[in-house]
Structure formats: structure tokens, C-alpha cells
Design an enzyme around this catalytic site. Structure first.
Site, mmCIF file in Angstrom:
data_model
loop_
_atom_site.group_PDB
_atom_site.id
_atom_site.type_symbol
_atom_site.label_atom_id
_atom_site.label_comp_id
_atom_site.label_asym_id
_atom_site.label_seq_id
_atom_site.Cartn_x
_atom_site.Cartn_y
_atom_site.Cartn_z
ATOM 1 N N ASP A 103 2.509 -24.462 -57.331
ATOM 2 C CA ASP A 103 1.556 -24.799 -57.254
ATOM 3 C C ASP A 103 1.044 -24.323 -55.454
ATOM 4 O O ASP A 103 0.428 -24.111 -54.902
ATOM 5 C CB ASP A 103 1.542 -26.804 -56.550
ATOM 6 C CG ASP A 103 1.466 -27.203 -58.079
ATOM 7 O OD1 ASP A 103 0.572 -26.299 -58.361
ATOM 8 O OD2 ASP A 103 2.402 -28.104 -58.127
ATOM 9 N N HIS B 164 10.876 -29.554 -56.610
ATOM 10 C CA HIS B 164 10.183 -29.836 -57.615
ATOM 11 C C HIS B 164 11.137 -30.823 -58.948
ATOM 12 O O HIS B 164 12.403 -30.835 -58.614
ATOM 13 C CB HIS B 164 10.433 -28.340 -58.882
ATOM 14 C CG HIS B 164 9.242 -28.712 -60.014
ATOM 15 N ND1 HIS B 164 10.278 -28.499 -60.888
ATOM 16 C CD2 HIS B 164 7.934 -27.997 -60.464
ATOM 17 C CE1 HIS B 164 8.804 -28.730 -61.887
ATOM 18 N NE2 HIS B 164 7.754 -28.103 -61.870
HETATM 19 N N1 ACO Z 1 9.253 -32.758 -48.347
HETATM 20 C C1 ACO Z 1 10.313 -33.118 -47.321
HETATM 21 N N2 ACO Z 1 10.878 -33.530 -48.369
HETATM 22 C C2 ACO Z 1 11.118 -33.816 -49.377
HETATM 23 C C3 ACO Z 1 10.414 -32.659 -50.067
HETATM 24 C C4 ACO Z 1 8.916 -32.381 -49.904
HETATM 25 N N3 ACO Z 1 8.354 -31.837 -50.245
HETATM 26 N N4 ACO Z 1 10.883 -32.767 -51.238
HETATM 27 C C5 ACO Z 1 11.920 -33.773 -51.496
HETATM 28 N N5 ACO Z 1 12.202 -33.381 -50.687
HETATM 29 C C6 ACO Z 1 13.069 -34.834 -50.022
HETATM 30 C C7 ACO Z 1 13.470 -35.799 -50.396
HETATM 31 O O1 ACO Z 1 13.194 -36.723 -49.435
HETATM 32 C C8 ACO Z 1 15.315 -36.213 -50.709
HETATM 33 O O2 ACO Z 1 16.013 -36.344 -49.851
HETATM 34 P P1 ACO Z 1 16.858 -37.001 -49.184
HETATM 35 O O3 ACO Z 1 17.814 -36.617 -50.790
HETATM 36 O O4 ACO Z 1 17.311 -37.350 -47.818
HETATM 37 O O5 ACO Z 1 16.965 -39.051 -50.081
HETATM 38 C C9 ACO Z 1 15.378 -34.595 -51.379
HETATM 39 O O6 ACO Z 1 14.746 -33.884 -50.717
HETATM 40 C C10 ACO Z 1 15.182 -34.770 -52.788
HETATM 41 O O7 ACO Z 1 13.922 -35.513 -53.270
HETATM 42 P P2 ACO Z 1 13.828 -36.444 -54.507
HETATM 43 O O8 ACO Z 1 12.719 -37.413 -54.505
HETATM 44 O O9 ACO Z 1 14.179 -36.216 -55.430
HETATM 45 O O10 ACO Z 1 13.049 -34.945 -55.579
HETATM 46 P P3 ACO Z 1 12.209 -34.821 -56.884
HETATM 47 O O11 ACO Z 1 13.116 -33.947 -57.346
HETATM 48 O O12 ACO Z 1 12.396 -36.455 -57.201
HETATM 49 O O13 ACO Z 1 11.228 -34.976 -56.295
HETATM 50 C C11 ACO Z 1 8.835 -33.755 -56.060
HETATM 51 C C12 ACO Z 1 10.268 -33.551 -57.026
HETATM 52 C C13 ACO Z 1 8.331 -34.844 -56.747
HETATM 53 C C14 ACO Z 1 8.123 -32.719 -56.824
HETATM 54 C C15 ACO Z 1 8.898 -33.268 -54.222
HETATM 55 O O14 ACO Z 1 10.109 -32.662 -54.035
HETATM 56 C C16 ACO Z 1 7.474 -33.372 -53.719
HETATM 57 O O15 ACO Z 1 7.660 -34.908 -53.323
HETATM 58 N N6 ACO Z 1 6.858 -32.460 -53.405
HETATM 59 C C17 ACO Z 1 5.929 -32.579 -52.474
HETATM 60 C C18 ACO Z 1 5.421 -32.294 -54.509
HETATM 61 C C19 ACO Z 1 4.531 -31.249 -54.672
HETATM 62 O O16 ACO Z 1 4.651 -30.133 -54.400
HETATM 63 N N7 ACO Z 1 4.484 -31.688 -56.306
HETATM 64 C C20 ACO Z 1 4.146 -30.341 -57.497
HETATM 65 C C21 ACO Z 1 5.157 -30.203 -58.075
HETATM 66 S S1 ACO Z 1 5.411 -28.885 -59.036
HETATM 67 C C22 ACO Z 1 4.343 -29.118 -59.895
HETATM 68 O O17 ACO Z 1 4.473 -29.828 -60.762
HETATM 69 C C23 ACO Z 1 4.001 -28.183 -60.853
#
Ligand code: ACO
Length: 374
Positions: free
Chosen positions: A311, A253
Site C-alpha cells: 500500500d 503487515h
Molecule cells: N508503525 C509503528 N509501529 C508499528 C507499526 C507501524 N506501522 N506496525 C507495527 N508496529 C509495531 C507495534 O507497535 C508492535 O511494537 P511492540 O512489539 O513494541 O509492541 C510491533 O510493531 C508489532 O505490531 P503488531 O500490531 O503486533 O503487528 P500486526 O501484525 O498485528 O499488525 C499491521 C500489522 C496492522 C499491518 C500494522 O503493521 C499496521 O498497523 N501498519 C500500518 C497500517 C498499514 O499499513 N496497513 C496496510 C497493511 S497492508 C495491506 O493490508 C494490503
């Protein structure tokens, strides 16, 4: 500035008007929460009775509104239908609506909360060719939504209390989340003095995107792609692979870095609903349960604090209820209407609030002149 919802992502805190989301989900109901968000206080028993009666008074759709549905293809996405139908309500209530009049603003807000279950349900029943049932005012808000979604006009619909509780929780958990994209959209549209139904229609459009309300639909699409539990390790490996843009949908998130307080509550609902129905016959739910278990123990996800978000579970609960994927975001829209309406009301309570205009950082050409042909 807003006094409605407080979020602390680091601490995993979400408060509606000061009340923790966990307490509201445990002890309250969606209509009580809608009253809290709109008016700032939980209703007294008498206020609740009056509020519920006003919602009941306004929950029918004008027969002409139902005729709009026939203009849509029957396979239209319910969110496309909702954007259109809610926007069209502005043509019904425009002339009697003075947004400078507090009483009229309240009626408009209550109309939206009251009619949204019928609007969402009709977008589903129309797509499957079933006549739409009327609201039933002997039922609570969540049960009424269920009977309009799943009931047949030709027979009685018995509300399953486990489903009703799960739906009520989904509605409470999604009712507001401060300045997210759709709420900011509603506020920006409201700042121009636009009709409230048009403002909420803009919010529904913004919610539709996969990065916002559309994420729960993406979770189910991913589960369908995985297909069988034996494919999970391959999917986890893809999610961890830095050369692959694939992410595990429903994990992580932007704001909540320790946990999403809503996901703990909805996880309980998911357990209840799955235990109630069993999921032996649904391989997707089997995949979801196993994926969650594997990811929660995997070092990559544990280290990065990537927990299942709201979600992930809401998609599972809605699927177990029998809703098709494309209705998931429509249910989110029903829930978020209380939040959108409350933000719309809050903005207009401040009579000095002028039109909002985001500042632009200009990154284009500096002055240049039109080349005059010699
Ligand atoms: N699967 C695999 N790896 C992930 C995921 C994931 N779902 N989410 C984050 N990571 C990893 C990234 O690759 C990154 O790894 P690194 O540090 O080795 O480079 C690390 O975790 C941090 O990720 P960020 O992208 O910096 O985290 P951010 O806070 O920007 O992203 C987000 C949050 C967009 C929700 C992300 O976790 C994601 O894409 N999740 C999947 C989509 C999703 O479920 N969205 C719904 C969100 S809930 C809502 O809106 C009500």
C-alpha cells in the site's frame, strides 16, 4: 478450501494457481492473470485471443447504467458510487442469470471483469465533470483503463508505456490474496445463491475500509500531514512512542513478517514511474522517498521487521500517475474483481456447497424472564 491463491507469510511467498507473483508481474499481463485465476491455467495464445475478444465484447456499459451516475452527488466517494453501480447491474442481468448454469456463470464473471474499468473511470470523470470515454479495444486492459481515466473525448490519448506497465503491475499484484475480508464477503454472499453483481458489490463495500483496501489512501493522507521532509523525524518519533497510538501507515503487515513479495515488485514500479516523471514538483513524493529511506535504516523498524508494504508504494505510484487519493481504492477494486469472480466461480463449481453460516460464540445473558407488572 480453495485452489486459487497460496500465501506463506513467514516465507514471503504469494502464488496464484502455483505461479509466483514476481514471475507473473514480470512476464504476464492482467488479462492473462485473470484467465489463470478464473480457469486455473495460463491461456494458450488462442485461448488468450478468445478470452480478450469476450472481454472486449462485454466492456461497454449500458447507456442506462451511465445515467445512474447522475443520481450521485458529484463529490461522492468513488467507492460509494461503485458499490451502488455494480449492485445495480444485478437489476440489468438478473432475469437472464441462472447461477446453476456454468456458461452463464462464466459470462457473468467476464462481464464484471470487462465492465469494471469503465465503472471505475466513470466514477472519476463524473466527479470532475468530464464526459466519459468509451473503451478502446485496440488497447490492452491497463492502457484502456488509463485512457478512460485520463483521456479527453475531444482529443487522441497517447498511452505512456511506463504508466501502462505500472498500472498493469498494480492490477496483477492486487488481483487476489486468498481469504481476505472482501473475498470472504463475496464468498459468504455467494453461498446464499445471491446474484453475482450483488456479491461483488458486497466485496467492494468490504474493500473500502481503511484496514483493507483503504490503506493506500491513508498512506497519502499521512504524507500530506507530514507535509515536508523536515517533519519526518517528528513523525518517526511519534510512530515509535508507545504512548501514542499513531502508526506509520504503509509499514508492517499482518501476514508477511519478513517481506511482502508484492512490495518488492511495486517498489520497482514506483522507482520507474518517479524516474520517468521526476518528483521535484511534488513535495509529497519527496516526503515518501525520504520517509522510506529513514525508516528502512531505523533500528525500531528493522528490529520489528516493519518494511514498507504494497500500500505504501501503490499510493505513491497512483499519485505520480495523477490520480486523486479517493480513486486509489477504486483501482484496487478493479484489480480484485478477477479474484472475487474466481472465488465466486470456485464456490459454485461445488454444487454441494450449501449456505455458509459463521459460528457464533454467544457471550450474552442466559435465560431471563420478562418482568410482568403486578
Ligand atoms: N508503525 C509503528 N509501529 C508499528 C507499526 C507501524 N506501522 N506496525 C507495527 N508496529 C509495531 C507495534 O507497535 C508492535 O511494537 P511492540 O512489539 O513494541 O509492541 C510491533 O510493531 C508489532 O505490531 P503488531 O500490531 O503486533 O503487528 P500486526 O501484525 O498485528 O499488525 C499491521 C500489522 C496492522 C499491518 C500494522 O503493521 C499496521 O498497523 N501498519 C500500518 C497500517 C498499514 O499499513 N496497513 C496496510 C497493511 S497492508 C495491506 O493490508 C494490503
Amino acid at each position: 478450501k480453495s485452489a486459487i491463491t497460496y500465501v506463506d507469510g513467514e516465507a514471503g511467498v504469494l502464488l496464484y494457481r502455483g505461479y509466483p507473483i514476481e514471475e507473473l508481474a514480470q512476464h504476464s499481463s492482467y488479462l492473462e492473470v485473470a484467465h489463470l485465476l478464473m480457469f486455473g491455467e495460463l491461456p494458450t495464445p488462442q485461448q488468450y485471443t478468445e478470452f480478450q475478444a469476450t472481454v472486449h465484447f462485454h466492456n461497454l456499459l449500458h447507456a442506462q447504467v451511465l445515467s445512474f451516475y447522475h443520481g450521485f452527488r458529484r463529490d461522492a466517494h468513488p467507492m460509494a458510487v461503485m458499490v451502488g453501480v455494480v449492485g445495480a447491474l444485478s437489476a440489468f442481468y438478473h432475469d437472464v442469470m441462472d447461477i446453476r448454469n456454468q456458461q452463464q456463470r462464466l459470462i457473468a464473471g467476464i462481464r464484471l471483469i470487462a465492465k469494471m474499468p469503465a465503472i471505475a473511470a466513470a466514477s472519476y470523470t463524473y466527479s470532475i465533470g468530464r464526459p466519459q470515454r468509451y473503451p478502446n479495444n485496440t488497447l490492452d486492459y491497463a492502457s484502456n483503463l488509463l485512457q478512460m481515466l485520463f483521456g479527453l473525448p475531444s482529443s487522441e490519448y497517447t498511452v505512456d508505456p511506463v504508466l501502462a506497465r505500472a498500472m498493469d503491475r498494480i492490477l496483477i499484484l492486487h488481483a487476489d490474496h486468498e481469504q481476505n475480508a472482501s473475498t470472504s464477503t463475496v464468498r459468504l454472499a455467494a453461498s446464499s445463491g445471491a446474484n453475482p453483481f450483488a456479491c461483488i458489490s458486497a466485496g467492494i463495500a468490504s474493500l473500502w475500509g481503511p484496514a483493507h483496501g483503504g490503506a493506500n489512501e491513508q498512506v497519502l493522507k499521512m504524507l500530506m500531514e507530514i507535509g515536508r521532509p523536515e517533519n519526518i523525524p517528528k513523525t518517526i518519533a511519534r510512530a515509535k512512542d508507545k504512548n501514542d497510538s499513531f502508526r506509520l501507515m504503509g509499514f508492517g503487515h499482518r501476514i508477511y513478517k519478513n517481506f511482502d513479495p508484492r512490495s518488492r515488485v511495486i517498489q520497482e514500479s514506483a522507482k520507474e514511474v518517479l524516474a520517468h516523471f521526476g518528483h521535484a514538483n511534488d513535495p509529497l513524493l519527496e516526503v515518501a522517498v525520504e520517509l522510506e529511506q529513514i525508516a528502512l535504516k531505523d533500528e525500531y523498524f528493522v528490529e520489528r521487521k516493519l518494511y514498507p508494504n504494497v500500500d505504501f508504494y501503490s499510493g505513491i505510484v497512483l499519485r505520480a500517475m495523477g490520480l486523486p487519493m479517493n480513486m486509489f481504492t477504486a483501482i484496487f477494486a478493479v484489480a480484485r474483481t478477477a479474484g472475487w469472480v474466481s472465488h465466486w466461480l470456485e464456490l459454485h463449481q461445488d454444487a454441494s456447497h450449501g449456505i455458509d453460516r459463521p459460528r457464533q460464540l454467544y457471550v450474552g445473558h442466559t435465560l431471563r424472564h420478562y418482568p410482568i407488572k403486578k
